[in-house]
Design an enzyme around this catalytic site. Structure first.
Site, PDB file in Angstrom:
ATOM      1  N   LYS A   1       0.859  -1.177   0.000  1.00 31.91           N
ATOM      2  CA  LYS A   1       0.000   0.000   0.000  1.00 31.91           C
ATOM      3  C   LYS A   1       0.902   1.236   0.000  1.00 31.91           C
ATOM      4  O   LYS A   1       1.471   1.595   1.026  1.00 31.91           O
ATOM      5  CB  LYS A   1      -0.924  -0.023   1.232  1.00 31.91           C
ATOM      6  CG  LYS A   1      -2.027   1.041   1.193  1.00 31.91           C
ATOM      7  CD  LYS A   1      -1.535   2.362   1.715  1.00 31.91           C
ATOM      8  CE  LYS A   1      -2.614   3.433   1.563  1.00 31.91           C
ATOM      9  NZ  LYS A   1      -2.036   4.795   1.519  1.00 31.91           N
TER      10      LYS A   1
ATOM     11  N   GLY B   1       7.046   6.180   7.299  1.00 28.47           N
ATOM     12  CA  GLY B   1       6.155   7.326   7.206  1.00 28.47           C
ATOM     13  C   GLY B   1       6.279   8.215   8.423  1.00 28.47           C
ATOM     14  O   GLY B   1       7.320   8.245   9.078  1.00 28.47           O
ATOM     15  N   SER B   2       5.205   8.914   8.738  1.00 25.64           N
ATOM     16  CA  SER B   2       5.250   9.913   9.797  1.00 25.64           C
ATOM     17  C   SER B   2       5.276   9.282  11.175  1.00 25.64           C
ATOM     18  O   SER B   2       4.853   8.134  11.380  1.00 25.64           O
ATOM     19  CB  SER B   2       4.039  10.847   9.677  1.00 25.64           C
ATOM     20  OG  SER B   2       2.860  10.175  10.055  1.00 25.64           O
TER      21      SER B   2
ATOM     22  N   VAL C   1       1.615   8.386  12.647  1.00 24.26           N
ATOM     23  CA  VAL C   1       1.016   7.197  12.027  1.00 24.26           C
ATOM     24  C   VAL C   1       1.781   5.953  12.444  1.00 24.26           C
ATOM     25  O   VAL C   1       1.192   4.906  12.743  1.00 24.26           O
ATOM     26  CB  VAL C   1       0.983   7.337  10.494  1.00 24.26           C
ATOM     27  CG1 VAL C   1       0.453   6.055   9.855  1.00 24.26           C
ATOM     28  CG2 VAL C   1       0.119   8.517  10.084  1.00 24.26           C
ATOM     29  N   GLY C   2       3.110   6.050  12.485  1.00 27.02           N
ATOM     30  CA  GLY C   2       3.923   4.914  12.880  1.00 27.02           C
ATOM     31  C   GLY C   2       3.598   4.408  14.275  1.00 27.02           C
ATOM     32  O   GLY C   2       3.554   3.197  14.528  1.00 27.02           O
TER      33      GLY C   2
ATOM     34  N   GLU D   1       9.980   2.941  10.374  1.00 22.10           N
ATOM     35  CA  GLU D   1      10.983   3.995  10.163  1.00 22.10           C
ATOM     36  C   GLU D   1      10.195   5.284  10.064  1.00 22.10           C
ATOM     37  O   GLU D   1       9.391   5.462   9.165  1.00 22.10           O
ATOM     38  CB  GLU D   1      11.797   3.717   8.899  1.00 22.10           C
ATOM     39  CG  GLU D   1      13.101   4.509   8.826  1.00 22.10           C
ATOM     40  CD  GLU D   1      12.883   5.959   8.404  1.00 22.10           C
ATOM     41  OE1 GLU D   1      12.942   6.859   9.295  1.00 22.10           O
ATOM     42  OE2 GLU D   1      12.644   6.193   7.225  1.00 22.10           O
TER      43      GLU D   1
ATOM     44  N   CYS E   1      14.066  11.525   4.897  1.00 21.90           N
ATOM     45  CA  CYS E   1      14.069  11.284   6.342  1.00 21.90           C
ATOM     46  C   CYS E   1      15.463  11.473   6.928  1.00 21.90           C
ATOM     47  O   CYS E   1      15.609  11.721   8.128  1.00 21.90           O
ATOM     48  CB  CYS E   1      13.542   9.892   6.652  1.00 21.90           C
ATOM     49  SG  CYS E   1      14.402   8.552   5.816  1.00 21.90           S
TER      50      CYS E   1
ATOM     51  N   GLN F   1       2.262  19.394   1.666  1.00 21.39           N
ATOM     52  CA  GLN F   1       3.637  19.571   2.138  1.00 21.39           C
ATOM     53  C   GLN F   1       4.092  21.022   1.972  1.00 21.39           C
ATOM     54  O   GLN F   1       4.808  21.570   2.814  1.00 21.39           O
ATOM     55  CB  GLN F   1       4.581  18.620   1.384  1.00 21.39           C
ATOM     56  CG  GLN F   1       5.940  18.448   2.026  1.00 21.39           C
ATOM     57  CD  GLN F   1       5.856  17.951   3.457  1.00 21.39           C
ATOM     58  OE1 GLN F   1       4.966  17.190   3.817  1.00 21.39           O
ATOM     59  NE2 GLN F   1       6.780  18.406   4.286  1.00 21.39           N
TER      60      GLN F   1
ATOM     61  N   GLU G   1      10.224  17.460  12.665  1.00 16.87           N
ATOM     62  CA  GLU G   1      10.649  17.192  11.288  1.00 16.87           C
ATOM     63  C   GLU G   1       9.823  18.055  10.336  1.00 16.87           C
ATOM     64  O   GLU G   1       8.594  17.939  10.283  1.00 16.87           O
ATOM     65  CB  GLU G   1      10.475  15.717  10.955  1.00 16.87           C
ATOM     66  CG  GLU G   1      11.034  15.344   9.596  1.00 16.87           C
ATOM     67  CD  GLU G   1      10.938  13.855   9.316  1.00 16.87           C
ATOM     68  OE1 GLU G   1      11.899  13.288   8.791  1.00 16.87           O
ATOM     69  OE2 GLU G   1       9.888  13.265   9.634  1.00 16.87           O
TER      70      GLU G   1
END
Length: 489
Positions: A180, A233-234, A237-238, A255, A289, A336, A390
């Protein structure tokens, strides 16, 4: 001559077939260099689509495991060759979809080819060890066994390399896949999936589904037939992925980015340092990242370094990534773009001084794109938001330090710990840095961004779940160890 593109709708790839979602809804992918241009469309999938994909992977996992590691490696060689044949098209699509310059996009796609070939070779490497037994008449050994169905959730900033460095090891070690991708990079991802489809993998081994993270991503993590999830990802969410996976007792790999420091010691080669800071902080519009976002400079050389940095950043050409001579493209999306603008305003509000750039670029060339001039802040304090969160944009924060020890303390003063670098000619400085810095990727006299495909990649603290990607380390996540004891009857 510039290629004329025709908008295309990409379907889901389930059980070796390209299928429409019953939702009959699609998601439009926009060119961030020209928001009036659609790069293509992908499916706005439903949980029903996801169930089909996971079920297909579940049904295929036993037969895929049984064909053996060597045979699985041969499939990856085929994919690598097909990807290489389509490199120009995929790279150009990537530039149009997320703004990365064409040379960078070609480099990323070539890296995807190299990763596939690296893991294809794993097909002929050992998958266990013989261990001495206390019983002299017994044989004891370990072997690696696949996890089963692995969910792969990937971001938009590296729409070729990141999916492939997850997919390739997962497949060669015997797992089946449901991929996905982020919707902002899903058209590019679909073109990569086409390469896997053309390689003739058995039915159900590789499945691809697009849609929103809140619907498809969450349903994938929660699916009862899923055996593991790998996510990039962010941070927010992680953490949710980790909670869901832990609650179900499945293996997870995360990550989640970084706030990567560069320390500039008072004995650094400043010309080398400035070039590396610019490449590490501003390539891909800072949307890495591992991007250099905090530059911690010894006070003795601070003014000279700042002058050199601003002088070189002022030479950067911002524009459409397909145009010759463009060094930096637009932000990848409107979202973004707005995020970066907000952080620049926060920096000003907090009392940091914007010494260069930061403004939205205007004029005919920039009218329909998400363009921001690279920004450099100084008088940044470690507790400021722009030094802690970030940004994922072309923003560099300069921080002054009185000593190497203070610089390392500032560098470690963040919840992240992905990558870090130091510029120094003093071996004592570099040894202290290597020992004390809290980061998974440590680089000396080199930019913070980037990692070689054969080396472990991952972070410490809030940047990672701890397991490593790429290189031989990928085996630790994508397999389980089975210990076998054999004694004659």
């Amino acid at each position: 001559m510039q290629t004329i593109f025709k908008e295309k709708t990409y379907k889901n790839f389930i059980n070796n077939e390209w299928v429409d979602s019953p939702s009959q809804e699609t998601i439009k992918s926009i060119n961030p260099a020209n928001k009036e241009e659609a790069v293509g469309y992908v499916q706005s999938s439903t949980k029903q689509d996801l169930d089909r994909a996971v079920e297909a992977a579940h049904q295929a996992k036993k037969s895929w495991r049984k064909i053996g590691q060597a045979a699985r490696g041969q499939f990856l060689y085929k994919v690598a060759n097909i990807l290489e044949e389509n490199l120009e098209d995929i790279a150009e699509t990537m530039t149009r979809e997320m703004g990365k310059t064409l040379p960078e996009a070609k480099g990323e796609t070539a890296r995807g080819v190299a990763i596939l070939r690296y893991y294809a070779a794993e097909g002929m490497r050992k998958d266990g060890d013989v261990i001495p037994s206390s019983d002299k008449d017994a044989l004891m050994f370990t072997k690696r066994t696949p996890l089963g169905v692995v969910g792969v959730i990937t971001p938009w900033n590296f729409p070729v390399a990141i999916p492939i460095w997850k997919l390739a090891p997962a497949l060669v070690y015997g797992n089946t896949i449901v991929l996905k991708p982020a919707t902002e990079g899903a058209v590019t991802a679909a073109k990569v999936v086409e390469c896997f489809g053309k390689a003739g993998l058995p039915e159900g081994v590789f499945n691809f589904i697009t849609g929103s993270g809140s619907v498809i991503g969450q349903a994938l993590v929660d699916h009862p037939l899923l055996n593991a999830i790998t996510f990039t990802g962010s941070d927010n969410v992680g953490k949710n992925v980790a909670k869901s996976a832990a609650a179900r007792g499945i293996k997870f790999q995360l990550e989640m980015g970084g706030k990567n420091p560069v320390i500039v010691a008072n004995d650094a080669n400043l010309d080398l340092t400035v070039e590396a800071v610019i490449n590490g902080g501003l390539r891909s519009s800072g949307q890495k990242c591992t991007a250099s976002s905090r530059v911690i400079v010894h006070e003795a050389i601070y003014d000279e370094f700042k002058t050199k940095l601003i002088n070189e950043v002022s030479k950067i050409t911002v524009g459409n990534g397909l145009s010759a001579g463009t060094w930096m493209g637009p932000c990848a999306s409107e979202s973004q773009f707005n995020t970066v603008k907000e952080y620049i305003e926060k920096g000003k509000e907090e009392g940091a001084t914007l010494v260069y750039g930061g403004e939205v670029l205007t004029g005919e060339e920039y009218a329909n794109g998400y363009y921001i001039k690279p920004a450099i802040f100084e008088e940044v304090k470690s507790e400021m938001i722009i030094a802690q969160e970030e940004i994922f944009g072309p923003v560099i924060a300069l921080i002054k330090a009185t000593s190497l020890q203070e610089a390392i303390e500032i560098a470690n003063d963040t919840k992240f710990g992905l990558s870090a670098s130091i510029f120094t000619t003093n071996i004592s400085n570099l040894l202290e840095f290597v020992e004390e810095i809290e980061a998974g990727l440590v680089r000396i006299n080199a930019e913070s961004a980037g990692v070689e495909l054969q080396a472990p990649f991952g972070g410490m603290k809030g940047s990672s779940s701890g397991s490593r990607e790429q290189g031989e380390a990928a085996k630790e996540f994508f397999t389980a160890i089975k210990t076998v004891f054999i004694k004659g009857s």
